[in-house]
Scaffold this active site. Structure first.
Site, PDB file in Angstrom:
ATOM      1  N   GLN A   1       0.804  -1.257   0.022  1.00 48.08           N
ATOM      2  CA  GLN A   1       0.011  -0.001   0.036  1.00 48.08           C
ATOM      3  C   GLN A   1       0.891   1.235   0.049  1.00 48.08           C
ATOM      4  O   GLN A   1       0.209   2.427   0.181  1.00 48.08           O
ATOM      5  CB  GLN A   1      -0.985  -0.036   1.131  1.00 48.08           C
ATOM      6  CG  GLN A   1      -2.096  -1.199   1.280  1.00 48.08           C
ATOM      7  CD  GLN A   1      -2.729  -1.133   2.452  1.00 48.08           C
ATOM      8  OE1 GLN A   1      -2.749  -0.175   3.325  1.00 48.08           O
ATOM      9  NE2 GLN A   1      -3.571  -2.462   2.597  1.00 48.08           N
TER      10      GLN A   1
ATOM     11  N   HIS B   1      -1.196   0.067   5.418  1.00 51.46           N
ATOM     12  CA  HIS B   1      -1.701   1.158   6.538  1.00 51.46           C
ATOM     13  C   HIS B   1      -0.577   2.358   6.888  1.00 51.46           C
ATOM     14  O   HIS B   1      -0.417   2.482   7.916  1.00 51.46           O
ATOM     15  CB  HIS B   1      -2.076   0.336   7.802  1.00 51.46           C
ATOM     16  CG  HIS B   1      -3.240  -0.423   7.686  1.00 51.46           C
ATOM     17  ND1 HIS B   1      -4.149  -0.755   8.740  1.00 51.46           N
ATOM     18  CD2 HIS B   1      -3.939  -0.842   6.408  1.00 51.46           C
ATOM     19  CE1 HIS B   1      -5.041  -1.724   8.413  1.00 51.46           C
ATOM     20  NE2 HIS B   1      -5.058  -1.831   7.009  1.00 51.46           N
TER      21      HIS B   1
ATOM     22  N   GLU C   1     -15.294   4.540   9.322  1.00 51.97           N
ATOM     23  CA  GLU C   1     -15.671   5.778  10.031  1.00 51.97           C
ATOM     24  C   GLU C   1     -15.430   7.032   9.255  1.00 51.97           C
ATOM     25  O   GLU C   1     -14.511   7.175   8.511  1.00 51.97           O
ATOM     26  CB  GLU C   1     -14.983   5.855  11.338  1.00 51.97           C
ATOM     27  CG  GLU C   1     -15.113   4.471  12.180  1.00 51.97           C
ATOM     28  CD  GLU C   1     -14.393   4.411  13.568  1.00 51.97           C
ATOM     29  OE1 GLU C   1     -14.408   3.571  14.404  1.00 51.97           O
ATOM     30  OE2 GLU C   1     -13.700   5.626  13.700  1.00 51.97           O
TER      31      GLU C   1
END
Length: 398
Positions: A101, A165, A263
């Protein structure tokens, strides 16, 4: 808020395909697992402004709309002209750790860009112990087609053996500070000792920096000898969206959950957003909650909107508030790029009340990585995450 705006919001709420109203309680109602159906709303024109981009990650218009900066994850920074399709690959960009990532990630301009020409990049770098997220800056020299005098200004610590991440959005707040998100790097020890709950490093946090990478004296943990002075919020799993509310100046953040649990948060100085001790995720491949509900702990801040376990989630990436003139009824609304759900989500915002309404690009069936608003024309632009990707222009239909 005008009467017409109020009536429009009531109409949109009534016809929304899916939606939620969520407050600080952390009790959430996410969209359905299948997501919205159909294409873009009537009155909207979608065209391809650019084509054949390679996994674009971040978008930033120059303030006068004379160019659009686009990062490609493999390490290229493009200066483009969406009206003509022209593009220049800029020199002077740092080497990046293009694994998993990681790579060249976000881009933003300094609030005083018109005088200092400063462009900020976030990117992953390798070093002793693994890799991490870094932010740096250089001066845009259009004549030579490069970022001149590029320099790192802050490196998140520690370096870890993971390629996931990294975060990693960057946005300047109204006070002139630079907010940078850093992910939790996929650590799986879901308990109170998880990196997201530790203040001693930068993982699972949103950082607040001065423009040169130094630490503001007003940061919430500068007087704590056991905490990273750069941390502004913590308990954030993998934040890939940051946007400043055009009226309140508050920084809003979007982050991925584990299985679902995605979220939308409003950031507060020193706030603990719960990951992983208070969350609405389940562990991958199970129905087992990762943590307790946000409502069960007084020491955490719950999201204003979320997709709880079992909802199908959303995986939110880049996000922007709409503050343009092309769509007056959208002013103050929030747009969030959707990866796995493959559409651009549209939310009305009234204080901390967030409601999902009719989406954009749902008929394209493509992963949306980032979204931005052009500062002059007020059109929306959305980047697709693919090897050969378009950049969509979203404008009023003629």
């Amino acid at each position: 808020m005008t009467d017409s705006r109020v009536s429009r919001r009531r109409l949109l709420v009534a016809v929304a395909a899916s939606g939620a109203v969520a407050g600080c309680s952390g009790v959430l109602e996410g969209g359905s697992g299948s997501g919205p159906s159909g294409g873009s709303p009537t009155g909207v024109s979608v065209t391809e402004a650019l084509t054949d981009l390679s996994n674009p990650w971040g978008l930033a218009f120059l303030p006068d709309e004379s160019g659009l900066l686009v990062t490609e994850q493999a390490g290229r920074l493009l200066l483009t002209t969406p009206e003509t399709g022209e593009r220049t690959t800029l020199a002077g960009v740092p080497d990046v750790y293009d694994r998993g990532q990681g790579g060249l990630l976000d881009v933003t301009t300094h609030p005083e860009f018109e005088t200092n020409r400063l462009v900020y990049l976030t990117y992953s770098v390798a070093g002793e112990g693994g890799s991490t997220t870094r932010v740096g800056r250089g001066r845009l020299d259009r004549d030579s087609g490069r970022l001149a005098d590029f320099e790192p200004v802050y490196t998140a610590r520690p370096f870890v053996e993971s390629t996931g991440h990294y975060g990693s959005r960057a946005v300047f707040g109204p006070e002139g500070y630079l907010y940078v998100s850093v992910g939790d790097r996929q650590f799986k020890d879901f308990g109170p000792d998880h990196v997201g709950q530790r203040l001693g490093d930068d993982l699972g946090s949103v950082l607040r920096l001065r423009e040169d990478g130094s630490i503001p004296d007003s940061n919430p943990f500068v007087d704590d000898p056991d905490a990273s002075d750069a941390v502004f919020t913590y308990g954030n799993r993998n934040p890939q969206g940051l946007a400043v509310h055009p009226e309140t100046g508050a920084v809003w953040e979007t982050e991925y959950g584990e299985r679902d649990g995605d979220e939308i948060n409003v950031l507060e100085a020193g706030g603990n957003y719960g990951w992983p001790v208070a969350d609405n995720s389940c562990e991958y491949g199970t129905d087992d909650p990762v943590g307790v509900s946000h409502a069960d702990r007084e020491d955490v801040i719950g999201p204003v909107y979320g997709w709880p376990c079992g909802s199908g989630g959303f995986p939110p990436s880049g996000t922007s508030f709409y503050d343009g003139d092309a769509f007056p009824d959208w002013r103050g609304d929030l747009f969030v790029a959707g990866l796995a759900k493959r559409y651009l989500a549209h939310f009305t915002v009234d204080g901390r009340e967030v409601t999902e309404v009719e989406p954009l690009l749902a008929d394209r069936d493509q992963r949306i990585r980032d979204v931005t608003v052009s500062p002059v024309s007020g059109t929306l632009y959305a980047a697709v995450d693919a090897d050969s990707a378009p950049l969509y222009r979203i404008a009023p239909a003629e």
